[in-house]
Design a protein around this motif. Sequence first.
Motif, short mmCIF file in Angstrom:
data_model
loop_
_atom_site.label_atom_id
_atom_site.label_comp_id
_atom_site.label_asym_id
_atom_site.label_seq_id
_atom_site.Cartn_x
_atom_site.Cartn_y
_atom_site.Cartn_z
N SER A 182 -12.09 -1.54 -1.78
CA SER A 182 -11.06 -2.15 -1.08
C SER A 182 -11.08 -3.64 -1.16
O SER A 182 -12.09 -4.32 -1.59
CB SER A 182 -11.24 -1.99 0.58
N ASN A 284 -7.60 -4.32 5.53
CA ASN A 284 -8.23 -3.59 4.28
C ASN A 284 -7.00 -2.73 3.39
O ASN A 284 -6.53 -2.28 4.02
CB ASN A 284 -9.32 -2.69 4.47
N LYS A 286 -6.74 -0.41 -0.13
CA LYS A 286 -7.27 0.24 -1.54
C LYS A 286 -7.08 -0.87 -2.59
O LYS A 286 -6.07 -1.49 -2.82
CB LYS A 286 -6.46 1.38 -1.93
N ASN A 287 -8.28 -1.20 -3.45
CA ASN A 287 -8.15 -2.03 -4.24
C ASN A 287 -7.12 -1.76 -5.42
O ASN A 287 -7.15 -0.70 -5.98
CB ASN A 287 -9.64 -1.90 -5.17
#
Length: 292
Positions: A182, A284, A286-287
Amino acid sequence: MNPGDVIRIHLHDTPAGLRADLNDLTTGQSGSMTASIANGFGHILYTPNSNTCQEAPYAFHPEYSTANVRGNTWSLHTYNIAMSDEIGHFENCLAIDANGNCTSPGAQDGNGVDADDTGCLPAADSSLVKIIECTTADEDWDGQSYGLDWPGTNPNPVVDRTLHPTPVLFTSPLTRGKNYSSVAFETDLPGIEVEGAQANPPFCDPNTGANCVNPPNGAAFYPFFSTTFRHGSCTWQEGGKFIPGTVNDFGGSSTTEFGPLLQVTFPVAGFTTVSQFVDFNSGNLKNPCRTQ
């Protein structure tokens, strides 16, 4: 390092202290620094009744074993593994006095010299373009850091490339070869929009969040991050929404990217805490830009 060089950075702990290795993959040069006692690192001792700061030798090591959000680990900020820059310390000046105060302001100061036109360096100190620069914190948000001088701020790609530099590019960090799951975007604008830190009212109230704004009051622009692809891998870049090759601009503005106000808890005297709005934070995500 030179403009355009590709740098690989490796951060790792050693018995002597945290070490940073920089390897210039373009030139083949390398260097390192260790936050060790031998290199002069120390920490300030708690001596509330002393008239001077008392320091003791100290080797710095990582404080945490994970990258979870940990509160205000970076003063106003809440992140711990991060890419961060600091802007707002550059204004043009046409002439200065012997004390480094601007006497003839640049075009950004339309009303003449103001209180933040100090700490100026002569043109002779400039290594490339010989101009005078003032480095005091830009309290009225009118310097080049907050103008349309960033890459990707002009919709005409030819004009943008002619007037602006290319953006700094960097890939997401890896730990033991693995991507973080994240990410979050965060700026501490509310913490520096308070009375005493900025010159443009209305001032941010960190207790209620009133008048805490993004972009800041007086800024023509505030930079944000976007993604592109370079050499087969997702790469981060900083600037405006018109950088050629942009894949994701996260809404196309600092307002949409950095998100709502975030309340942060700080320790204060008396072994208690206070919570204040000092950041904008996306929460946050998701990357979206994993390193290949």
